[in-house]
Design a protein around this motif. Structure first.
Motif, PDB file in Angstrom:
ATOM      1  N   LYS A  78      11.506 -28.644  23.248  1.00 52.96           N
ATOM      2  CA  LYS A  78      12.381 -29.439  22.391  1.00 52.96           C
ATOM      3  C   LYS A  78      12.882 -28.624  21.198  1.00 52.96           C
ATOM      4  CE  LYS A  78      10.210 -33.870  23.575  1.00 52.96           C
ATOM      5  NZ  LYS A  78       9.388 -35.005  23.079  1.00 52.96           N
ATOM      6  N   LEU A  79      12.006 -27.806  20.622  1.00 52.50           N
ATOM      7  CA  LEU A  79      12.383 -26.981  19.471  1.00 52.50           C
ATOM      8  C   LEU A  79      13.464 -25.976  19.853  1.00 52.50           C
ATOM      9  CD1 LEU A  79      11.870 -26.082  16.525  1.00 52.50           C
ATOM     10  CD2 LEU A  79      10.096 -24.545  17.419  1.00 52.50           C
ATOM     11  N   LEU A  80      13.313 -25.327  20.997  1.00 58.83           N
ATOM     12  CA  LEU A  80      14.301 -24.344  21.418  1.00 58.83           C
ATOM     13  C   LEU A  80      15.647 -25.009  21.708  1.00 58.83           C
ATOM     14  CD1 LEU A  80      12.179 -22.020  23.744  1.00 58.83           C
ATOM     15  CD2 LEU A  80      13.011 -21.535  21.446  1.00 58.83           C
ATOM     16  N   LEU A  81      15.623 -26.178  22.320  1.00 53.62           N
ATOM     17  CA  LEU A  81      16.866 -26.892  22.594  1.00 53.62           C
ATOM     18  C   LEU A  81      17.575 -27.284  21.300  1.00 53.62           C
ATOM     19  CD1 LEU A  81      15.771 -29.181  25.579  1.00 53.62           C
ATOM     20  CD2 LEU A  81      17.233 -27.157  25.679  1.00 53.62           C
ATOM     21  N   GLU A  82      16.799 -27.653  20.294  1.00 51.65           N
ATOM     22  CA  GLU A  82      17.376 -28.028  19.003  1.00 51.65           C
ATOM     23  C   GLU A  82      18.057 -26.855  18.312  1.00 51.65           C
ATOM     24  OE1 GLU A  82      14.127 -29.631  16.835  1.00 51.65           O
ATOM     25  OE2 GLU A  82      14.058 -31.524  17.953  1.00 51.65           O
ATOM     26  N   THR A  83      17.605 -25.645  18.599  1.00 53.79           N
ATOM     27  CA  THR A  83      18.184 -24.458  17.954  1.00 53.79           C
ATOM     28  C   THR A  83      19.340 -23.864  18.749  1.00 53.79           C
ATOM     29  OG1 THR A  83      16.563 -23.003  19.037  1.00 53.79           O
ATOM     30  CG2 THR A  83      15.980 -23.888  16.871  1.00 53.79           C
ATOM     31  N   GLY A  84      19.727 -24.509  19.848  1.00 56.36           N
ATOM     32  CA  GLY A  84      20.888 -24.050  20.605  1.00 56.36           C
ATOM     33  C   GLY A  84      20.589 -23.356  21.910  1.00 56.36           C
ATOM     34  N   ALA A  85      19.318 -23.094  22.217  1.00 59.22           N
ATOM     35  CA  ALA A  85      18.980 -22.504  23.508  1.00 59.22           C
ATOM     36  C   ALA A  85      19.255 -23.520  24.613  1.00 59.22           C
ATOM     37  CB  ALA A  85      17.516 -22.085  23.529  1.00 59.22           C
ATOM     38  N   ALA A  97       9.853 -15.714  18.311  1.00 57.05           N
ATOM     39  CA  ALA A  97       8.396 -15.737  18.114  1.00 57.05           C
ATOM     40  C   ALA A  97       8.063 -16.335  16.752  1.00 57.05           C
ATOM     41  CB  ALA A  97       7.827 -14.325  18.234  1.00 57.05           C
ATOM     42  N   GLN A  98       8.820 -15.955  15.729  1.00 57.48           N
ATOM     43  CA  GLN A  98       8.608 -16.521  14.394  1.00 57.48           C
ATOM     44  C   GLN A  98       8.923 -18.013  14.378  1.00 57.48           C
ATOM     45  OE1 GLN A  98      10.952 -14.216  11.639  1.00 57.48           O
ATOM     46  NE2 GLN A  98       9.381 -12.637  11.403  1.00 57.48           N
ATOM     47  N   LEU A  99       9.985 -18.407  15.073  1.00 57.60           N
ATOM     48  CA  LEU A  99      10.367 -19.814  15.125  1.00 57.60           C
ATOM     49  C   LEU A  99       9.220 -20.661  15.672  1.00 57.60           C
ATOM     50  CD1 LEU A  99      12.568 -22.077  15.004  1.00 57.60           C
ATOM     51  CD2 LEU A  99      13.117 -21.469  17.381  1.00 57.60           C
ATOM     52  N   LEU A 100       8.626 -20.230  16.760  1.00 57.34           N
ATOM     53  CA  LEU A 100       7.539 -20.993  17.365  1.00 57.34           C
ATOM     54  C   LEU A 100       6.300 -21.000  16.477  1.00 57.34           C
ATOM     55  CD1 LEU A 100       7.870 -19.868  21.098  1.00 57.34           C
ATOM     56  CD2 LEU A 100       8.540 -22.057  20.119  1.00 57.34           C
ATOM     57  N   ASN A 101       5.897 -19.841  16.011  1.00 57.41           N
ATOM     58  CA  ASN A 101       4.688 -19.766  15.190  1.00 57.41           C
ATOM     59  C   ASN A 101       4.840 -20.510  13.870  1.00 57.41           C
ATOM     60  OD1 ASN A 101       2.625 -18.189  16.636  1.00 57.41           O
ATOM     61  ND2 ASN A 101       4.140 -16.543  16.607  1.00 57.41           N
ATOM     62  N   ASN A 102       6.033 -20.483  13.281  1.00 57.91           N
ATOM     63  CA  ASN A 102       6.261 -21.206  12.026  1.00 57.91           C
ATOM     64  C   ASN A 102       6.267 -22.713  12.215  1.00 57.91           C
ATOM     65  OD1 ASN A 102       6.438 -18.795  10.651  1.00 57.91           O
ATOM     66  ND2 ASN A 102       8.682 -18.745  10.618  1.00 57.91           N
TER      67      ASN A 102
END
Length: 382
Positions: free
Chosen positions: A123-130, A75-80
């Motif tokens: 795209k953001l989640l894929l970049e973090t390894g999800a 949640a912090q990752l997305l909001n940030n």
């Protein structure tokens, strides 16, 4: 309801502070609670739990903290990254429980406020390894694997589209108008919707599962603990307005009346959200029987896939068409494609019944007709 089902309702009611009744807890009762995803709530009321029972309780608490950490992290990752989102269910609802750690959760659910941000979030989640799951079960969320067997569901809507266009419009607008509140859950700050919208989303979640496989007792426990907490008049009015506009006041009254009557929801607080549908004791018992039969999200039976408003052929065809539009939301906008899409939907349906659910279409239709009697007095979307 049988004796153990009545006992389980009493054990949950014990936790609300409305009353305290001693219940003899045996392995059979714990097994029932496990099917309803409420076993930790029961084990905690044992006077002398065994070591294996304590291990089960510890395991549940460990899973809770693990999911809470992952919830806060993503949640912090997305909001940030300028992707406003809120937490649905899970850790957010646990704050209403007497002991938050005892609310069982299985995954992380995040709702994006703006649909346009979905591609950016993916795209953001894929970049973090999800990793995107190969099994996608709905069109209103995208499922990711985030490690340790945990799934993250990234929602663009709080529930899948319903057959009523007005209801879908209200649901979509409700996401745009919700307020995001950063709230502490046992020391972890997570973003949640304002309470009126959060309660609305929780009921939509119940309704979605009820119209398909069904849902278990855990969601009724959620509802009881949620509304036993103090809420401002403005929050209550927001909830009532959204429910009324969506046309699901009958379902809201059924859930609320059952929780007041059997699970310990404070009657005065329950009355604040009732729309005065006359819910008979017989209908409440039938509803609870469906809850116990379903188990946790309908997993107890493989022939529970849908519920029909009536038993006519026209209704069955209408539901099948609705399933087709859910499976092919873009292609189904062209009427000329409907025959091919109907055939494709039917082939997939029959294949899944045989290979995945180990059942057949006849059994599914029979079960749907049995459950249809529960809908008659709810007057959905009217």
């Amino acid at each position: 309801m049988n004796q153990n089902e009545t006992k389980l309702l009493t054990l949950i009611r014990n936790l609300t502070g409305q009353q305290k009744e001693d219940i003899q807890i045996d392995d059979e009762l714990i097994s029932l609670a496990r099917k309803q995803a409420t076993s930790v709530l029961v084990i905690d009321q044992l006077k002398t739990p065994s070591e294996s029972q304590l291990d089960q309780e510890r395991s549940g608490v460990f899973q809770y903290y693990h999911l809470l950490f992952e919830t806060r992290k993503y949640a912090q990752l997305l909001n940030n990254n300028d992707i406003p989102c809120v937490v649905l269910k899970g850790a957010a609802l646990s704050r209403f429980y007497p002991i938050p750690e005892f609310r069982k959760s299985g995954d992380v659910d995040l709702l994006i406020k703006n649909k346009e941000d979905m591609d950016k979030a993916r795209k953001l989640l894929l970049e973090t390894g999800a990793m995107i799951s190969s099994q996608q079960h709905a069109f209103h969320h995208l499922v990711f694997h985030i490690g340790d067997g945990i799934e993250l569901e990234l929602h663009t809507e709080p529930a899948e589209d319903m057959e009523n266009a007005k209801a879908n419009q209200v649901m979509e607008e409700a996401v745009r108008t919700m307020q995001i509140q950063n709230t502490a859950v046992i020391g972890h700050i997570i973003p949640i919707p304002d309470y009126g919208h959060e309660a609305y989303y929780a009921l939509l979640h119940m309704l979605q599962h009820f119209l398909h496989e069904g849902f278990g007792l855990k969601l009724l426990a959620d509802w009881t603990f949620m509304w036993n907490a103090p809420h401002a008049e403005e929050e209550i009015n927001t909830y009532r307005k959204l429910i009324n506009q969506t046309g699901i006041t009958g379902f809201s009254d059924m859930v609320t009346t059952v929780c007041v009557t059997y699970l310990g929801l404070n009657k005065e607080k329950g009355n604040q959200i009732l729309f005065n549908h006359d819910i008979s004791e017989k209908n409440m018992i039938n509803f609870l029987n469906d809850i116990f039969e379903a188990g946790d999200f309908g997993r107890s039976q493989n022939n529970r896939m849908l519920i029909l408003k009536d038993t006519g052929f026209k209704t069955l065809v209408k539901e099948f068409h609705h399933q087709m539009t859910r499976n092919y939301p873009k292609a189904s906008k062209l009427i000329i494609t409907w025959p091919a899409l109907w055939i494709s939907t039917l082939v997939i349906f029959l294949k899944n019944n045989k290979k995945l659910r180990n059942t057949n279409t006849r059994k599914i239709i029979v079960k749907a007709k049995e459950r249809s009697t529960l809908l008659k007095d709810m007057k959905l979307f009217q």
